[in-house]
Motif scaffolding. Structure first.
Motif, mmCIF file in Angstrom:
data_model
loop_
_atom_site.group_PDB
_atom_site.id
_atom_site.type_symbol
_atom_site.label_atom_id
_atom_site.label_comp_id
_atom_site.label_asym_id
_atom_site.label_seq_id
_atom_site.Cartn_x
_atom_site.Cartn_y
_atom_site.Cartn_z
ATOM 1 N N LEU A 244 0.724 -1.190 -0.105
ATOM 2 C CA LEU A 244 0.050 -0.050 -0.065
ATOM 3 C C LEU A 244 0.781 1.281 -0.030
ATOM 4 C CD1 LEU A 244 -3.217 0.464 1.949
ATOM 5 C CD2 LEU A 244 -1.616 2.354 2.155
ATOM 6 N N ILE A 245 2.128 1.253 0.678
ATOM 7 C CA ILE A 245 2.633 2.384 0.894
ATOM 8 C C ILE A 245 3.470 2.620 -0.300
ATOM 9 C CG2 ILE A 245 4.773 3.484 1.998
ATOM 10 C CD1 ILE A 245 3.836 2.167 4.722
ATOM 11 N N ILE A 246 4.003 1.505 -0.909
ATOM 12 C CA ILE A 246 4.956 1.838 -2.140
ATOM 13 C C ILE A 246 3.887 2.223 -3.464
ATOM 14 C CG2 ILE A 246 6.215 0.529 -3.953
ATOM 15 C CD1 ILE A 246 7.380 -1.271 -1.641
ATOM 16 N N SER A 247 2.936 1.521 -3.316
ATOM 17 C CA SER A 247 1.801 1.856 -4.365
ATOM 18 C C SER A 247 1.407 3.187 -4.076
ATOM 19 C CB SER A 247 0.580 0.926 -4.512
ATOM 20 O OG SER A 247 1.136 -0.362 -4.596
ATOM 21 N N PHE A 248 0.991 3.812 -3.148
ATOM 22 C CA PHE A 248 0.713 5.111 -2.902
ATOM 23 C C PHE A 248 1.746 5.999 -3.143
ATOM 24 C CE2 PHE A 248 0.773 8.951 -0.154
ATOM 25 C CZ PHE A 248 -0.400 9.343 -0.648
ATOM 26 N N THR A 249 3.061 5.915 -3.323
ATOM 27 C CA THR A 249 4.062 6.708 -3.645
ATOM 28 C C THR A 249 4.149 6.675 -4.934
ATOM 29 O OG1 THR A 249 5.548 5.883 -1.597
ATOM 30 C CG2 THR A 249 6.560 7.082 -3.360
ATOM 31 N N LEU A 250 4.260 5.710 -5.757
ATOM 32 C CA LEU A 250 4.296 5.609 -7.239
ATOM 33 C C LEU A 250 3.119 6.150 -7.837
ATOM 34 C CD1 LEU A 250 6.013 2.051 -7.667
ATOM 35 C CD2 LEU A 250 7.087 4.307 -7.688
ATOM 36 N N LEU A 251 1.828 5.832 -7.474
ATOM 37 C CA LEU A 251 0.645 6.217 -8.185
ATOM 38 C C LEU A 251 0.466 7.707 -7.930
ATOM 39 C CD1 LEU A 251 -1.873 3.313 -7.182
ATOM 40 C CD2 LEU A 251 -0.728 4.025 -9.488
ATOM 41 N N GLY A 252 0.879 8.396 -6.735
ATOM 42 C CA GLY A 252 1.002 9.701 -6.369
ATOM 43 C C GLY A 252 1.883 10.343 -7.354
ATOM 44 N N ILE A 253 2.989 10.056 -7.559
ATOM 45 C CA ILE A 253 3.854 10.784 -8.462
ATOM 46 C C ILE A 253 3.264 10.834 -9.711
ATOM 47 C CG2 ILE A 253 6.160 10.517 -9.672
ATOM 48 C CD1 ILE A 253 7.205 9.215 -7.144
ATOM 49 N N GLU A 254 2.826 9.822 -10.219
ATOM 50 C CA GLU A 254 1.978 9.807 -11.610
ATOM 51 C C GLU A 254 0.852 10.767 -11.495
ATOM 52 O OE1 GLU A 254 -0.892 8.715 -14.735
ATOM 53 O OE2 GLU A 254 -1.097 8.384 -12.467
ATOM 54 N N GLN A 255 0.203 10.797 -10.219
ATOM 55 C CA GLN A 255 -1.150 11.740 -10.339
ATOM 56 C C GLN A 255 -0.686 13.212 -10.440
ATOM 57 O OE1 GLN A 255 -4.153 10.702 -10.702
ATOM 58 N NE2 GLN A 255 -5.087 12.899 -10.552
ATOM 59 N N ILE A 256 0.416 13.406 -9.690
ATOM 60 C CA ILE A 256 0.945 14.856 -9.678
ATOM 61 C C ILE A 256 0.935 15.119 -11.157
ATOM 62 C CG2 ILE A 256 3.105 16.328 -9.101
ATOM 63 C CD1 ILE A 256 3.041 14.545 -6.548
ATOM 64 N N GLY A 257 1.675 14.487 -12.101
ATOM 65 C CA GLY A 257 1.717 14.899 -13.419
ATOM 66 C C GLY A 257 0.606 14.993 -14.065
ATOM 67 N N VAL A 258 -0.400 14.342 -13.804
ATOM 68 C CA VAL A 258 -1.994 14.458 -14.275
ATOM 69 C C VAL A 258 -2.326 15.938 -13.835
ATOM 70 C CG1 VAL A 258 -4.145 13.539 -14.303
ATOM 71 C CG2 VAL A 258 -2.163 12.043 -14.704
ATOM 72 N N GLU A 259 -2.105 16.227 -12.574
ATOM 73 C CA GLU A 259 -2.584 17.331 -11.974
ATOM 74 C C GLU A 259 -2.046 18.686 -12.525
ATOM 75 O OE1 GLU A 259 -4.942 17.965 -9.420
ATOM 76 O OE2 GLU A 259 -5.460 15.836 -9.220
#
Length: 311
Positions: A244-259
């Motif tokens: 969960l922690i690792i997925s949150f980190t990686l998915l969060g970085i990708e979502q920042i780019g989308v934002e």
């Protein structure tokens, strides 16, 4: 005690502007998959993969995420620079029009004020145009009724406003209220405003290639779903938390780019265009409250006493 002493901690748990609401459900899903894999591994129904087996995919995925985020931030920063140029050119245009255009008739002052407010109207119309919004009451207070009605009918309101400003300057040149050098300098600033408008449209209408965005999402999903098989041997039933922690980190970085890849919207991470336009309007109104110096008809020199502003 400084007011912002706990600012760091407040920012760490702040929801508005963060990617947590978008990313957390996906990360929880990956964590739940990891819990299922842990149970299956406990009963011997799942295998464990070597941790180093994902070394190359880790490097590739990391490079793709960095490229994705850098590309998005480059678009965000370029948009901010273009709006900085719009702000500076608006101030320079307003100052030069207010000081350089000679007033020969009583209504000339009102025409100058209306033109200065058209500069703000250009910024507001550009903001609405980039957001895909129609002409609204934001423009009603800084344009005449005829201009406002005309803008509601136009397909590209910012260009119409730029035309009105150029037309006003040309009229003043023909009335000998501006010389050719002043007209050229002012028209160059207007051209720069239109160039900035075009630059913002280029950012808006050139999104990240769809194939790249889809491929990155696919790789992220595959990596997060394969991660439980790599950590289950070492962490057992705690694998769900780790994943969960690792997925949150990686998915969060990708979502920042989308934002941040489209910086002209209304989201918290977009450029504060409403504030920028409001500051421009305050700057113009402050300038209008300052009267240009009056020429002395006998000596043809600039008077040392500023003209009184009519209420």
């Amino acid at each position: 005690m400084p007011k912002d002493r706990f600012y760091w901690y407040k920012s760490a748990i702040q929801l508005r502007g963060s990617v947590l609401p978008n990313v957390l459900p996906r990360a929880i899903f990956c964590g739940l998959v990891s819990v299922v894999i842990s149970i299956m591994y406990y009963f011997g129904w799942a295998v464990s993969l070597p941790t180093l087996a994902s070394l190359i995919p880790n490097v590739v995925l990391g490079l793709l995420l960095v490229f994705r985020t850098n590309t998005a931030y480059e678009r965000f920063w370029e948009g901010r620079k273009l709006w900085g140029i719009i702000t500076n050119n608006t101030r320079n245009l307003a100052r030069q029009i207010w000081v350089s255009v000679e007033e020969k008739e009583p209504q000339d002052r009102d025409n100058k004020i209306a033109t200065l407010r058209l500069l703000v109207a250009f910024a507001v119309a550009t903001k609405l145009h980039l957001r895909g919004e129609s002409v609204n009451e934001e423009l009603e207070g800084i344009t005449t009724k005829n201009q406002y009605d005309k803008l509601k009918e136009m397909n590209h309101p910012p260009l119409e406003v730029a035309f009105w400003i150029s037309d006003y300057l040309q009229q003043q040149y023909e009335r000998n209220c501006l010389n050719s050098y002043q007209l050229t300098a002012l028209q160059e600033l207007i051209n720069s405003l239109v160039d900035c408008l075009g630059g913002c449209e280029r950012i808006l209408r050139t999104p990240i290639p769809l194939a790249y965005a889809i491929h990155l999402k696919q790789l992220l999903l595959l990596y997060c779903l394969s991660l439980p098989f790599q950590v289950v041997k070492d962490f057992g039933f705690f694998s769900g938390i780790i994943v969960l922690i690792i997925s949150f980190t990686l998915l969060g970085i990708e979502q920042i780019g989308v934002e941040i890849e489209d910086p002209f919207g209304n989201d918290p991470n977009d450029l504060p265009l409403d504030t920028i336009c409001a500051n421009m309007r305050r700057n113009i109104e402050d300038l209008i409250s300052l009267a240009p110096y009056v020429r002395d008809g006998q000596s043809d020199k600039i008077s040392a006493v500023p003209r009184q502003v009519e209420s």
